[in-house]
Structure formats: structure tokens, C-alpha cells
Design an enzyme around this catalytic site. Structure first.
Site, short mmCIF file in Angstrom:
data_model
loop_
_atom_site.label_atom_id
_atom_site.label_comp_id
_atom_site.label_asym_id
_atom_site.label_seq_id
_atom_site.Cartn_x
_atom_site.Cartn_y
_atom_site.Cartn_z
CD GLU A 108 -3.14 -0.47 0.03
OE1 GLU A 108 -3.53 0.98 0.16
OE2 GLU A 108 -3.58 -0.98 -0.87
CE1 TYR A 123 -2.70 -1.25 7.18
CE2 TYR A 123 -2.27 -1.04 4.70
CZ TYR A 123 -2.07 -1.74 5.93
OH TYR A 123 -1.46 -3.09 5.98
P1 NAP Z 1 -5.22 -9.08 10.47
O1 NAP Z 1 -5.51 -10.43 10.17
O2 NAP Z 1 -6.21 -7.96 10.37
O3 NAP Z 1 -4.52 -9.07 11.96
C1 NAP Z 1 -4.20 -7.99 12.39
C2 NAP Z 1 -3.95 -8.61 14.03
O4 NAP Z 1 -3.51 -7.11 14.49
C3 NAP Z 1 -4.93 -9.12 14.79
O5 NAP Z 1 -4.16 -10.17 15.78
C4 NAP Z 1 -5.20 -7.90 15.64
O6 NAP Z 1 -5.98 -8.34 16.67
C5 NAP Z 1 -3.88 -7.11 16.11
N1 NAP Z 1 -4.36 -5.55 16.43
C6 NAP Z 1 -5.15 -4.90 15.77
N2 NAP Z 1 -5.15 -3.66 16.35
C7 NAP Z 1 -4.16 -3.88 17.42
C8 NAP Z 1 -3.75 -3.36 18.55
N3 NAP Z 1 -4.38 -1.93 18.85
N4 NAP Z 1 -2.96 -3.80 19.36
C9 NAP Z 1 -2.42 -4.83 19.17
N5 NAP Z 1 -2.77 -5.64 18.33
C10 NAP Z 1 -3.85 -5.29 17.42
O7 NAP Z 1 -3.84 -8.72 9.46
P2 NAP Z 1 -2.85 -9.64 8.43
O8 NAP Z 1 -3.46 -9.98 7.27
O9 NAP Z 1 -2.54 -10.76 9.32
O10 NAP Z 1 -1.58 -8.89 8.35
C11 NAP Z 1 -0.43 -8.85 9.48
C12 NAP Z 1 0.26 -7.58 9.26
O11 NAP Z 1 0.76 -7.43 7.97
C13 NAP Z 1 -0.59 -6.28 9.72
O12 NAP Z 1 0.19 -5.40 9.95
C14 NAP Z 1 -0.95 -5.88 8.01
O13 NAP Z 1 -1.11 -4.38 7.86
C15 NAP Z 1 0.20 -6.07 7.16
N6 NAP Z 1 0.16 -6.61 5.90
C16 NAP Z 1 -0.96 -7.37 5.49
C17 NAP Z 1 -1.01 -7.91 4.34
C18 NAP Z 1 -1.80 -8.76 3.71
O14 NAP Z 1 -2.39 -8.74 2.47
N7 NAP Z 1 -2.32 -9.81 4.55
C19 NAP Z 1 0.03 -7.07 3.16
C20 NAP Z 1 0.84 -6.19 3.64
C21 NAP Z 1 1.04 -5.96 5.10
P3 NAP Z 1 -7.72 -9.02 16.47
O15 NAP Z 1 -7.52 -10.25 16.14
O16 NAP Z 1 -7.92 -8.57 18.13
O17 NAP Z 1 -8.64 -8.02 16.06
O1 G4F Z 2 -8.97 -6.97 -0.08
P1 G4F Z 2 -8.84 -5.57 0.20
O2 G4F Z 2 -9.69 -4.99 1.17
O3 G4F Z 2 -7.22 -5.34 0.38
P2 G4F Z 2 -6.37 -4.10 0.40
O4 G4F Z 2 -7.21 -2.66 0.16
O5 G4F Z 2 -5.59 -4.46 -1.14
O6 G4F Z 2 -5.41 -4.07 1.39
C1 G4F Z 2 -4.86 -5.42 1.87
O7 G4F Z 2 -3.64 -5.66 1.19
C2 G4F Z 2 -2.63 -4.88 1.68
C3 G4F Z 2 -1.38 -4.90 0.93
O8 G4F Z 2 -1.51 -4.47 -0.55
C4 G4F Z 2 -2.46 -4.80 3.09
F1 G4F Z 2 -1.42 -3.88 3.62
C5 G4F Z 2 -3.87 -4.43 3.73
O9 G4F Z 2 -3.51 -4.65 5.10
C6 G4F Z 2 -4.89 -5.40 3.49
O10 G4F Z 2 -4.38 -6.59 3.92
O11 G4F Z 2 -9.33 -4.76 -1.25
C7 G4F Z 2 -8.88 -5.09 -2.56
C8 G4F Z 2 -9.16 -4.36 -3.80
C9 G4F Z 2 -9.37 -2.91 -3.40
O12 G4F Z 2 -8.99 -2.32 -4.42
C10 G4F Z 2 -11.00 -2.68 -3.32
O13 G4F Z 2 -11.46 -1.60 -3.63
O14 G4F Z 2 -10.67 -5.08 -3.77
C11 G4F Z 2 -11.41 -3.84 -4.09
N1 G4F Z 2 -12.50 -4.20 -3.47
C12 G4F Z 2 -13.80 -4.32 -4.41
N2 G4F Z 2 -14.85 -4.83 -3.90
C13 G4F Z 2 -13.15 -4.59 -2.06
C14 G4F Z 2 -14.51 -4.76 -2.47
N3 G4F Z 2 -12.53 -4.57 -1.08
C15 G4F Z 2 -13.25 -4.89 -0.08
N4 G4F Z 2 -12.57 -5.12 1.21
N5 G4F Z 2 -14.58 -5.28 -0.40
C16 G4F Z 2 -15.37 -5.15 -1.43
O15 G4F Z 2 -16.44 -5.12 -1.29
#
Ligand code: NAP
Ligand code: G4F
Length: 377
Positions: free
Chosen positions: A136, A163
Site C-alpha cells: 500500500e 492506513y
Molecule cells: P489481520 O488478520 O487483520 O491481523 C491483525 C492483527 O493485529 C490481529 O491479531 C489484531 O487483533 C491485531 N491488532 C489490531 N489492532 C491492534 C492493537 N491496537 N494492538 C495490538 N494488536 C492489534 O492482518 P494480517 O493480514 O494478518 O496482516 C498482518 C500484518 O501485515 C498487518 O500489520 C498488516 O497491516 C500487514 N500486511 C498485511 C498484508 C496482507 O495482505 N495480509 C499485506 C501487507 C501488510 P484482533 O484479532 O484482536 O483484531
Molecule cells: O481485499 P482488500 O480490502 O485489500 P487491500 O485494500 O488491497 O489491502 C490489503 O492488502 C494490503 C497490501 O497491499 C495490506 F497492506 C492491507 O492490510 C490489506 O491486507 O481490497 C482489495 C481491492 C481494493 O482495490 C478494493 O477497492 O478490492 C477492491 N474491492 C472491491 N470490492 C473490495 C470490495 N474490497 C473490499 N474489502 N470489499 C469489497 O466489497
């Protein structure tokens, strides 16, 4: 040999749960921070935490929050970790437009609190830190891709959401502490990664849950936002392996983790329906676009041909959108030997299988309920 000790913030999340599994398999003692919640919030890690009273249990959970410096400092002091994985975050881009101050506090300042706690406790030479950075940061600006058409470690950032802006602070403060205090602190710039454990409101999981329900006759249709958006989707299992590899590297650096393939949300929808034997036809444009069932060879449930199964709800559009993300993981592959084991097809299959199984439990429960009612009549 002494077990290595890791601390994971965000252990209850998608990545935290897979990483905890991996580190326990490797023999680590794993400390995790969970938030206090009025409902149980440890579903994803319950299978790892069978008996909290067992003194030999290698997974140890602490209540905490990234907004609370004293709490973080105390947990780090108690755990004395060799490695910290800072995965905790409010990670939903759309929600960050509604809660921008909170996101700044958790995703931005939360990172500083971890780094500063390590420094205050004098652990900067012992503790290696992984910061969950994100694609992002690039904001999908087309002019910032490299000459091969990808985002890599040298591409400029242009975040497009509260974010992204909070995470850019996390990125730079991690880099600054590395340079200022010689800490082993690294950013993993991870592109989107998904799994059957993905949060239900991210687009891929929203789609696979809805498709499973539609196929089983439990839901009529799904409403989505921008179908044109393109993402570089990988499997979370491959990405947590890379988090660990980053902290085992010789030098602290920043790394892009991606598949190098980008796909529209529309095509993800198509692929998910195909797994349950349903072919779709998309008609109309913009907010009027809809998807209809063109063919169905689903043995469990015959969805009517011509049925409308998808519409656009503009309330899912974002004030500023990231149109396209595609990453170049060459550095991670060449220097750390990272080889992803899953492609997008595997990922969709894995997520669909998980959700069909989950939704079938609902069908079985409904059937059992009907049986009980019938017998009572
Ligand atoms: P996720 O499923 O949303 O998990 C986020 C975790 O953070 C959950 O355990 C949540 O707790 C905890 N959390 C939220 N607010 C908090 C707070 N105030 N203090 C302490 N813990 C808190 O996210 P994820 O997909 O596993 O991603 C892990 C990390 O990688 C995140 O930092 C995300 O931004 C980053 N990231 C994710 C992606 C992706 O595509 N998945 C890509 C790039 C970066 P609860 O369970 O209680 O909500
Ligand atoms: O699945 P998304 O909500 O993920 P987004 O915004 O790409 O973010 C995720 O990936 C990031 C890494 O690039 C992480 F850092 C972040 O924490 C998170 O894990 O949306 C993906 C795409 C967007 O373009 C959104 O506009 O899907 C499009 N979209 C279309 N319809 C939707 C929807 N997204 C969501 N959540 N819900 C919809 O109904």
C-alpha cells in the site's frame, strides 16, 4: 541447545497464526500479544494453545495493545525475545478512512513503541525486529514502477489511504532505528496475501465465502465495489516463511515479497465460481455491472442459469483507490532463496475448499434442526 524466543504482535490475525505455527514447528518459544475483547478472539490459534496450564506450553499469550507503551515494554522485558514480529495493526484499508487517528496511533506510533521499548530495555543488540510493511506504500502510481513494470525495493512511495500513510511512518521509523542505533530492524514490503484464515471483509475472503454460500443455496448474491482493481495475490503461508527468513539474513534490510502476477477482482470472482463448477457472464458497465450464471455443473446445488449473483454497491468504493499492484520479488528470491509454493489457482482452490466446508456445516446444522422439529411435531 536453548530454544529461541519470539514475540508476535497480532498473533490472533491471519499472518500471526501461520507464523506462530511455523515458529513452534522450528522449536521456538512463542510469546503473543492478544487484545482484550468482549468475545473470544483466539479462534485462529486455539489449535496451538491446548492447555494454558501446562508449564511446558511453548506458546505464551499476554494481554496487550500497540497503543500502550508501558504494557509493551513490560511484555518485552518479560519475554526477552530474540525476534519480534510486529504484525499487529488495524489492517483494513477502507476502514482506515473511518478511523484515521486510531490507525495512525496503532500502525504508525505502535511501531515506534516497539522499537523504543527494545532500546530502553537495552536489547538493541539482542533482539531482531520484523516490521509488517505493505505494498500500500506504493499507492499504485503507474509512473513509479521500475523499467520492467513492477514495484521493487527502490520504487518511490505514494500512499493513498490513512492506513498507507500510517504504515509509511512505520516503514521509515524502522529504517531510522536501524541506521541510528544499529538495530537489526527490517521491513517486509508484502503484497496482498490471503488464505482460508483471511479476515471475512477483505475482498478475496468476502468472495469465497459468498460463492460457497451461493453454491449451497444459502445466499442469493454478493455486492462488491471496484471490480477493476488489480492485486498481486499470494498465499499467506509462503509469506510468513519469508518473514522468518528476513530475520535470519546476514544483514538487516528491506524486502519486497510478491508473486509478480496481478489479477482483477473480477477475475478472482470468476475463478472462485469456477471452483464450484459455475461459469459467469458479466454484463453492464460501472455501477450497473452485474454477473449472471452462464453454466452450472455443480453436483451439490444447481444454481439456476441466468441467475444474477453479483451487483455493485458503490458504498464499497474508496475515497482514493489503489488501482493496480504488482511486485518484483527478485531480491528475496536471489538473496534469501525464497521460493513460493502456491500460485493464485492453488490459493483460490484452498480458500474455496475451506469456505465450502465451513458453509456445509451450516447446511448440516439446518438439516439437523429440521429433523428435530419434524420429530417434535
Ligand atoms: P489481520 O488478520 O487483520 O491481523 C491483525 C492483527 O493485529 C490481529 O491479531 C489484531 O487483533 C491485531 N491488532 C489490531 N489492532 C491492534 C492493537 N491496537 N494492538 C495490538 N494488536 C492489534 O492482518 P494480517 O493480514 O494478518 O496482516 C498482518 C500484518 O501485515 C498487518 O500489520 C498488516 O497491516 C500487514 N500486511 C498485511 C498484508 C496482507 O495482505 N495480509 C499485506 C501487507 C501488510 P484482533 O484479532 O484482536 O483484531
Ligand atoms: O481485499 P482488500 O480490502 O485489500 P487491500 O485494500 O488491497 O489491502 C490489503 O492488502 C494490503 C497490501 O497491499 C495490506 F497492506 C492491507 O492490510 C490489506 O491486507 O481490497 C482489495 C481491492 C481494493 O482495490 C478494493 O477497492 O478490492 C477492491 N474491492 C472491491 N470490492 C473490495 C470490495 N474490497 C473490499 N474489502 N470489499 C469489497 O466489497
Amino acid at each position: 541447545m536453548k530454544n529461541k524466543v519470539a514475540l508476535i504482535t497480532g498473533i490472533t490475525g491471519q499472518d500471526g497464526s501461520y507464523l506462530a505455527e511455523l515458529l513452534l514447528e522450528k522449536g521456538y518459544i512463542v510469546h503473543g500479544i492478544k487484545r482484550r475483547s468482549s468475545l473470544f478472539n483466539t479462534d485462529r490459534i486455539d489449535h496451538l494453545y491446548q492447555d494454558p496450564h501446562d508449564p511446558d506450553q511453548r506458546l505464551k499469550l499476554h494481554y496487550g495493545d500497540l497503543t500502550d507503551s508501558m504494557n509493551l515494554t513490560r511484555i518485552i522485558q518479560e519475554a526477552q525475545p530474540d525476534e519480534i514480529y510486529n504484525l499487529g495493526a488495524m489492517s483494513h484499508v477502507a476502514v482506515s478512512f473511518d478511523t484515521p487517528e486510531y490507525v495512525g496511533n496503532v500502525d504508525g506510533l505502535g511501531t515506534l513503541r516497539i522499537l523504543e521499548a527494545v532500546r530502553i530495555l537495552g536489547l538493541e543488540k539482542k533482539t531482531r525486529i520484523y516490521q509488517a510493511s505493505t505494498s500500500e506504500l506504493y499507492g499504485g502510481m503507474p509512473e513509479n514502477k521500475n523499467e520492467r513494470g513492477f514495484y521493487d525495493e527502490s520504487s518511490p512511495f505514494y500512499p493513498r489511504s490513512p492506513y498507507g500513510v500510517a504504515k509509511i511512518y512505520g516503514f521509515w521509523i524502522t529504517k531510522n532505528y536501524r541506521e541510528a542505533y544499529d538495530m537489526f530492524a527490517c521491513n517486509g514490503i508484502l503484497f496482498n496475501h490471503e488464505s482460508p484464515r483471511r479476515g471475512e471483509t477483505f475482498v478475496t475472503r468476502k468472495i469465497t465465502r459468498a460463492v460457497a454460500k451461493i453454491a449451497l443455496g444459502l445466499q442469493e448474491k454478493v455486492y462488491l465495489g471496484n471490480l477493476e482493481a488489480k492485486r498481486d495475490w499470494g498465499h499467506a503461508k509462503d509469506y510468513v516463511r519469508m518473514m522468518w527468513m528476513i530475520l535470519q539474513a546476514e544483514k538487516p534490510e528491506d524486502w519486497v515479497i510478491a508473486t509478480g502476477v496481478t489479477t482483477t477482482v473480477r477475475d478472482f470472482v470468476r475463478m472462485a465460481f469456477e471452483v464450484v463448477g459455475i461459469q459467469l457472464e458479466f454484463k453492464g458497465e460501472g455501477v450497473d455491472e452485474k454477473a449472471y450464471v452462464k453454466a452450472c455443473s455443480n453436483k451439490d446445488y444447481q444454481v439456476e442459469i441466468g441467475k444474477e449473483v453479483l451487483s455493485i454497491d458503490p458504498s464499497y468504493f474508496r475515497p482514493t483507490e489503489v488501482d493496480l499492484l504488482i511486485g518484483d520479488p527478485t531480491k528475496a528470491k536471489e538473496q534469501l532463496g525464497w521460493v513460493p509454493e502456491h500460485d493464485l489457482r492453488d490459493l483460490v482452490q484452498d480458500m474455496m475448499e475451506g469456505d465450502v466446508q465451513l458453509m456445509k456445516k451450516d447446511v448440516d446444522l439446518l438439516k439437523a434442526g429440521h429433523e428435530i422439529l419434524k420429530q417434535a411435531e
